[in-house]
Design a protein around this motif. Sequence first.
Motif, PDB file in Angstrom:
ATOM      1  N   GLY A  55      -1.957  -6.721   9.281  1.00 53.94           N
ATOM      2  CA  GLY A  55      -2.309  -5.293  10.151  1.00 53.94           C
ATOM      3  C   GLY A  55      -0.393  -4.259   9.006  1.00 53.94           C
ATOM      4  O   GLY A  55       0.242  -5.603   9.207  1.00 53.94           O
ATOM      5  N   PRO A  56      -0.940  -3.302   9.144  1.00 55.95           N
ATOM      6  CA  PRO A  56       0.685  -2.508   8.452  1.00 55.95           C
ATOM      7  C   PRO A  56       1.549  -2.646   9.739  1.00 55.95           C
ATOM      8  O   PRO A  56       1.104  -2.992  10.799  1.00 55.95           O
ATOM      9  N   HIS A  64       2.412 -12.492   7.594  1.00 60.53           N
ATOM     10  CA  HIS A  64       2.465 -12.073   6.220  1.00 60.53           C
ATOM     11  C   HIS A  64       2.402 -13.440   4.807  1.00 60.53           C
ATOM     12  O   HIS A  64       2.353 -13.158   3.735  1.00 60.53           O
ATOM     13  N   MET A 124      -7.922  -7.333  10.754  1.00 60.10           N
ATOM     14  CA  MET A 124      -7.554  -6.900   9.698  1.00 60.10           C
ATOM     15  C   MET A 124      -6.655  -5.345  11.562  1.00 60.10           C
ATOM     16  O   MET A 124      -7.962  -5.155  11.229  1.00 60.10           O
ATOM     17  N   ALA A 160     -10.188  -3.268   3.016  1.00 50.88           N
ATOM     18  CA  ALA A 160      -8.961  -2.917   3.857  1.00 50.88           C
ATOM     19  C   ALA A 160      -8.092  -4.170   3.485  1.00 50.88           C
ATOM     20  O   ALA A 160      -6.805  -4.767   2.856  1.00 50.88           O
ATOM     21  N   TYR A 161      -9.045  -5.061   4.165  1.00 48.29           N
ATOM     22  CA  TYR A 161      -8.252  -6.219   4.114  1.00 48.29           C
ATOM     23  C   TYR A 161      -8.015  -6.658   1.911  1.00 48.29           C
ATOM     24  O   TYR A 161      -6.645  -7.878   2.154  1.00 48.29           O
ATOM     25  N   SER A 217      -8.230  -5.356  -0.065  1.00 50.46           N
ATOM     26  CA  SER A 217      -7.010  -4.699  -0.890  1.00 50.46           C
ATOM     27  C   SER A 217      -5.259  -5.242  -0.250  1.00 50.46           C
ATOM     28  O   SER A 217      -4.394  -5.059  -0.948  1.00 50.46           O
ATOM     29  N   TYR A 218      -4.984  -5.292   1.036  1.00 51.94           N
ATOM     30  CA  TYR A 218      -3.490  -6.116   1.184  1.00 51.94           C
ATOM     31  C   TYR A 218      -3.897  -7.510   0.710  1.00 51.94           C
ATOM     32  O   TYR A 218      -2.402  -7.499   0.132  1.00 51.94           O
ATOM     33  N   TRP A 219      -4.265  -8.469   0.887  1.00 56.45           N
ATOM     34  CA  TRP A 219      -4.409  -9.752   0.269  1.00 56.45           C
ATOM     35  C   TRP A 219      -4.299  -9.453  -1.444  1.00 56.45           C
ATOM     36  O   TRP A 219      -2.933  -9.886  -1.583  1.00 56.45           O
ATOM     37  N   GLU A 272      -2.324  -6.522  -2.643  1.00 58.52           N
ATOM     38  CA  GLU A 272      -1.120  -7.039  -2.653  1.00 58.52           C
ATOM     39  C   GLU A 272       0.278  -7.283  -2.669  1.00 58.52           C
ATOM     40  O   GLU A 272       0.865  -7.799  -3.067  1.00 58.52           O
ATOM     41  N   ARG A 273      -0.344  -8.562  -1.256  1.00 58.25           N
ATOM     42  CA  ARG A 273       0.583  -9.375  -0.619  1.00 58.25           C
ATOM     43  C   ARG A 273       0.024 -10.623  -1.891  1.00 58.25           C
ATOM     44  O   ARG A 273       2.140 -11.088  -2.905  1.00 58.25           O
TER      45      ARG A 273
END
Length: 577
Positions: free
Chosen positions: A362-363, A522, A535, A557-558, A560-562, A564-565
């Motif tokens: 998470g952020p 992360h 998440m 959201a996950y 998108s998070y993945w 970006e990482r």
Amino acid sequence: MIRRLLHYSSPRARRLLVTELACVVATAVLQGIAFVMLVPLLRALFLGDLATVRFWLIAVALVGAAYAVVFWCASQVGMKASTAVLDSLLRRLGDRLVELPTAWFGVDRSGLVADIATRGAMFVASTPYSIVRLILTGFITPATVLIGMYFYDWRLALAMTATVPVMWITFRWLRRGMERDDAEHSAAVAEASNRVIEFANVQPALRMAGDRSTADRLVEDALRRQHQAYRGLLLTGGAGLAAFAGVVQLALTVVILLGAYLAVGGSLEPATLIALLVLGVRFTEPIANSGALGGGVAVANTTLTHLDELASVAPLPEPATSGVPADWGIEFHDVTFGYGGHPVLRRLSFTAPPGRMTAIVGPSGSGKTTIIKLMARFYDPESGTVSIGGVALPRLGTAVVEAAVAPVFQDVYLFDDTILNNVWIGNPDLSREEVVAAAARCRVDEIVERLPGGWDTRVGEGGSNLSGGERQRVSIARALLKDAPIVLLDEATAALDIGNEIAVSDTLDALHGDRTVIVVAHRLSTIMRADQILMLDGDGGIQEAGTHAQLLAAGGAYASYWQERANAAGWRLTSHA
């Protein structure tokens, strides 16, 4: 102060301290009696009565001999009492630090604790003999003298008695002012110590940044406040001592003027007046000397106040009988928690199955580390329950939770000992060979091979002789050696290079089925290995939950998070010819 000191003393220290004070009182009374005997002795000398002089000389000599014996006993007992009191204070401090909830250490209090354990405890332990003895003598001896004066001239004795309340009020005012200013000075010293320790610890980061102005300013401001507090302490002490000395001298002046008036009027013999004036000097002199010692009592009281504050910290509630968890799964049910302000977690609910790995992502600021701390029972939630095996943590008790959980945080601390002992502390019951084998699972043996002392190489204060990644590997090995059924990893692989990360990840994979693993991470490789991913959103709740494949397929959201990482992990530095 003595009552508070007795409270923190062991039974042996308490007996020695009471014996010491009894001897001090006896010496003060004997000293006062000897001074009172000077009146008939001096009168006899002025009148030339040699037989009476001989009698009182023998009496004074006997009282003086008794005084010497009791004073010697007080000195011997006093040294033993100081040692016993110091031992009691340090033991009470150590025991209390162990009992305090872990959350208490969330604020840097190293300066405060260091001041109590060094300067404060030593000063308090020596206070009964070095200060309290002199203060008691300074008041009990004059009190004995005052009582004796009533047998010779009640008028002078009454005038002297009238000055006692004024002197006592002034003494109390002096001590309270010193106590207040010393408390401020002590707080300033603790803050300055914290800043200096911090400045020393973060030197590598400061030098890499190339700008130490902020850190310099923090240290300078803390030292400036310390100097200001010390100046205030000196000013208060100087003004108070001057005022107290003036009051004492005023008392003596009153006695001299009244005695002269009575002698001129013929109602008091000159020989008796001279003897009583000598007694008056012996009345005021010890009191004047004790005024300078009142500040010492105030300083000792500051340390005792710090101990009182530690004792007043409310511990986490503990059960009379610890519950027994059905398994090692962890459940959050409607958990709300904050650090005294805005809630970090709001009505958070989830289950981490036993024997499985749960990853929390998470952020920044979404509460990932807070969840780990609640699982380890550093805190209890404001509402809702955190449970292990169906039993709420308060019903399990801190000891059971600590035995069940092996946490590893991003900020690793190693003791100034050998690498082997820093791992061994995780399970002291194992043999050296078993510890070495377990540490090798986290590739600690690779670190050891590069060091001249091998497993017996000292790591330095806080592990300063090792790199950040090496410290984390030692810390992870220590946690796994504990063989706890629950392993909590908070960014524990953040400082590892790819080879060591793979080694640690393989170790975590081997734990599946044996331990419940909670990972805040992360690293993409760590997240992918999890059986469940939570998440978090930015408002203290869970946005999505599921396996890696399920959450990617959901495209939320996950995903998108993945992405970006993954994109960040694929960046490369290139140069142009």
